[in-house]
Write a protein that holds these residues in place. Structure first.
Motif: not given
Length: 107
Positions: A56-69, A92-97
Motif C-alpha cells: 500500500l505504501v509503495a502503491a501510494s507513490e504511484a497514484g491514488s489507491i482505488l482498491a486492494v485485490g 516496486g511492482a513486479l508487473f501490472s495488469i
C-alpha cells in the motif's frame, strides 16, 4: 532406489521441468493478455513477501489507491498523468495488469 530409473521412458526431473515450462508459458500468455487497457488505471502486483502495508505504501507513490485485490499484494491505482503501469513499476511492482482482471476487496 533412484527416483529416475534408466527404464523410465521420461525421467521425473524431465517431467517436472516440462511442467514448469508449461506453467511459465501459460502465465506469460495470461499476463500479456491482461495488460492495462486504460493507461490511467492499473493493478500493481507487488512482491508477495512485502505484505499488505508495504504494498500500500509503495502503491501510494504511484497514484491514488482505488482498491486492494483479492490478494493483499495486488493494489489498484489511478494516475491522472496516464502512466499508472510505469509508476507502479517504479514503486516496486513486479508487473501490472488490467484492474478488470482483479477481484477487488475493500481497503
Amino acid at each position: 532406489m533412484s527416483v529416475d530409473s534408466p527404464s523410465d521412458p521420461m525421467p521425473r526431473s524431465s517431467l517436472i521441468f516440462t511442467g514448469l515450462i508449461a506453467v511459465i508459458g501459460v502465465a506469460a500468455a495470461t499476463l500479456l493478455g491482461a495488460r492495462p487497457l486504460d493507461p490511467q488505471e492499473a493493478a500493481g502486483v507487488f512482491p508477495p513477501w512485502w505484505g499488505r502495508e508495504a504494498a500500500l505504501v509503495a502503491a501510494s507513490e504511484a497514484g491514488s489507491i482505488l482498491a486492494v485485490g483479492a490478494l493483499p499484494f495486488i493494489v489498484i491505482v489511478r494516475s491522472d498523468q496516464g502512466v499508472a503501469s510505469a509508476r507502479l513499476r517504479e514503486a516496486g511492482a513486479l508487473f501490472s495488469i488490467d484492474p478488470g482482471r482483479v477481484a477487488p476487496c475493500s481497503l
